[in-house]
Design an enzyme around this catalytic site. Sequence first.
Site, PDB file in Angstrom:
ATOM      1  N   GLY A 139      12.805  13.980 -20.915  1.00 60.02           N
ATOM      2  CA  GLY A 139      12.024  12.546 -22.237  1.00 60.02           C
ATOM      3  C   GLY A 139      11.405  13.596 -22.948  1.00 60.02           C
ATOM      4  O   GLY A 139      10.410  13.576 -22.660  1.00 60.02           O
ATOM      5  N   LEU A 140      12.292  14.343 -24.346  1.00 59.58           N
ATOM      6  CA  LEU A 140      10.847  15.256 -24.800  1.00 59.58           C
ATOM      7  C   LEU A 140      11.543  14.753 -26.255  1.00 59.58           C
ATOM      8  O   LEU A 140      11.296  14.503 -27.210  1.00 59.58           O
ATOM      9  CB  LEU A 140      11.874  16.505 -25.048  1.00 59.58           C
ATOM     10  N   GLY A 197       6.536  12.474 -25.111  1.00 60.29           N
ATOM     11  CA  GLY A 197       7.093  13.963 -23.944  1.00 60.29           C
ATOM     12  C   GLY A 197       7.203  14.792 -24.084  1.00 60.29           C
ATOM     13  O   GLY A 197       5.752  15.874 -23.618  1.00 60.29           O
ATOM     14  N   ASN A 219       7.127   2.974 -19.627  1.00 59.16           N
ATOM     15  CA  ASN A 219       5.862   1.827 -19.798  1.00 59.16           C
ATOM     16  C   ASN A 219       6.952   0.708 -18.633  1.00 59.16           C
ATOM     17  O   ASN A 219       7.786  -0.029 -19.583  1.00 59.16           O
ATOM     18  CB  ASN A 219       5.984   1.034 -21.100  1.00 59.16           C
ATOM     19  N   SER A 243      -1.578   5.977 -22.508  1.00 57.50           N
ATOM     20  CA  SER A 243      -1.658   4.944 -23.530  1.00 57.50           C
ATOM     21  C   SER A 243      -2.329   6.123 -24.742  1.00 57.50           C
ATOM     22  O   SER A 243      -2.756   7.095 -24.011  1.00 57.50           O
ATOM     23  CB  SER A 243      -2.361   4.075 -23.273  1.00 57.50           C
ATOM     24  N   LYS A 288      -1.218  -1.735 -17.317  1.00 57.62           N
ATOM     25  CA  LYS A 288      -1.269  -0.923 -17.792  1.00 57.62           C
ATOM     26  C   LYS A 288      -0.342  -1.426 -19.328  1.00 57.62           C
ATOM     27  O   LYS A 288      -0.352  -2.245 -20.290  1.00 57.62           O
ATOM     28  CB  LYS A 288       0.622   0.167 -18.175  1.00 57.62           C
ATOM     29  N   HIS A 292      -3.318  -4.114 -20.331  1.00 61.09           N
ATOM     30  CA  HIS A 292      -3.543  -3.022 -21.854  1.00 61.09           C
ATOM     31  C   HIS A 292      -3.050  -3.163 -22.300  1.00 61.09           C
ATOM     32  O   HIS A 292      -3.199  -3.601 -23.869  1.00 61.09           O
ATOM     33  CB  HIS A 292      -3.913  -1.848 -20.671  1.00 61.09           C
ATOM     34  N   ASN A 293      -1.438  -3.904 -23.417  1.00 61.91           N
ATOM     35  CA  ASN A 293      -0.734  -4.273 -23.729  1.00 61.91           C
ATOM     36  C   ASN A 293      -0.863  -5.308 -24.227  1.00 61.91           C
ATOM     37  O   ASN A 293      -0.691  -5.261 -25.697  1.00 61.91           O
ATOM     38  CB  ASN A 293       0.627  -3.128 -23.404  1.00 61.91           C
ATOM     39  N   GLU A 344      -3.979  -5.588 -25.926  1.00 63.50           N
ATOM     40  CA  GLU A 344      -3.304  -5.264 -27.679  1.00 63.50           C
ATOM     41  C   GLU A 344      -2.803  -5.787 -28.145  1.00 63.50           C
ATOM     42  O   GLU A 344      -3.097  -5.587 -29.572  1.00 63.50           O
ATOM     43  CB  GLU A 344      -2.683  -3.636 -27.157  1.00 63.50           C
TER      44      GLU A 344
END
Length: 344
Positions: A7-8, A12, A94, A121, A192, A195-196, A199
Amino acid sequence: MQLGMIGLGRMGSNMVRRLEEAGHDCVGYDVDATAVAALADEGVTGADSLEDFVSKLNTPRHIWIMVPAAFVDSTIAALVPLLDRGDALIDGGNSWYRDDIRRSGPLDEDHGIAYVDVGTSGGTHGLERGYCLMVGGPDAAVERLTRIFDALAPGVEAAERTPEREAGGAAPTPEERGWLHCGPSGAGHFVKMVHNGIEYGVMAAYAEGFNVLATANIGSEDHPVDAETAPLAEPQFYRYDLNLADIAEVWRRGSVISSWLLDITAQALALDPHLSSYAGQVSDSGEGRWTIAAAVDEGVPVPVLTSALFSRFSSRGRALVADKILSAMRAGFGGHVERRETTR
């Protein structure tokens, strides 16, 4: 240390760049050959298939999966037949933490493959700023990846040390360096997820506040006088033509609400004061929903986070039927007529 990255995309590819800058050796693969070629042009080892990708990794292999949550299971299913016992898979996207728990057991028990979940993150700015990493998984696998986490994380210099932690000259801990082993499988993505959710709430607070500021000159406008428009009784108190870009800028300096999100807002308003390039249709990628579901299971009230998520639904027109029903009821009991344009 060697790491394979699947996954670039925006995150990534920058994670690979940051690791390479720190002296690590990365092998990259993406279903989009142009993404592989772009990194190969920078000297990163690329692969044109999963088989080629796995063959270029030394054992025990460490493979970081940085793809949308919907593609993680199919990616793992394609990888497992190519891997050996002792290899490790890291899901840095995620994913829902429950999926981590579901995956980790069979991978370990049936294949001897360690599974590590990492909530990441930092967004598209992580190459320069570093990434905050929330890690879940078995101790041994996490220990093997410490150098990778240290290279990706922002480092202790990213924030002033908490005095109580600095007392006695104690060396910075992983969490002070920007990454934390939160617990067993799923713990990283659980942290996470929340966290989101936070957010969402913080972003909504900024957005609502700026909306109040943007409409602070409503007292200078003419308003219909009819049964469908609530009267503005004291218009003299709302005659401020405020510059949102300037307000965002001044709040960045010394204000208790200064933050990176405010920095981003200030930049957006400076470039486009009316934000005319945005339609205001706000997406959600699932973490806010999962946070609220967890809060319901725990019996914990989260009204701010819930309201922030529901506001995103409304922004996408998901309240249209409810709004139409409200109009229909008002028309039915009082003969009220909808106003397609309103000043209040």
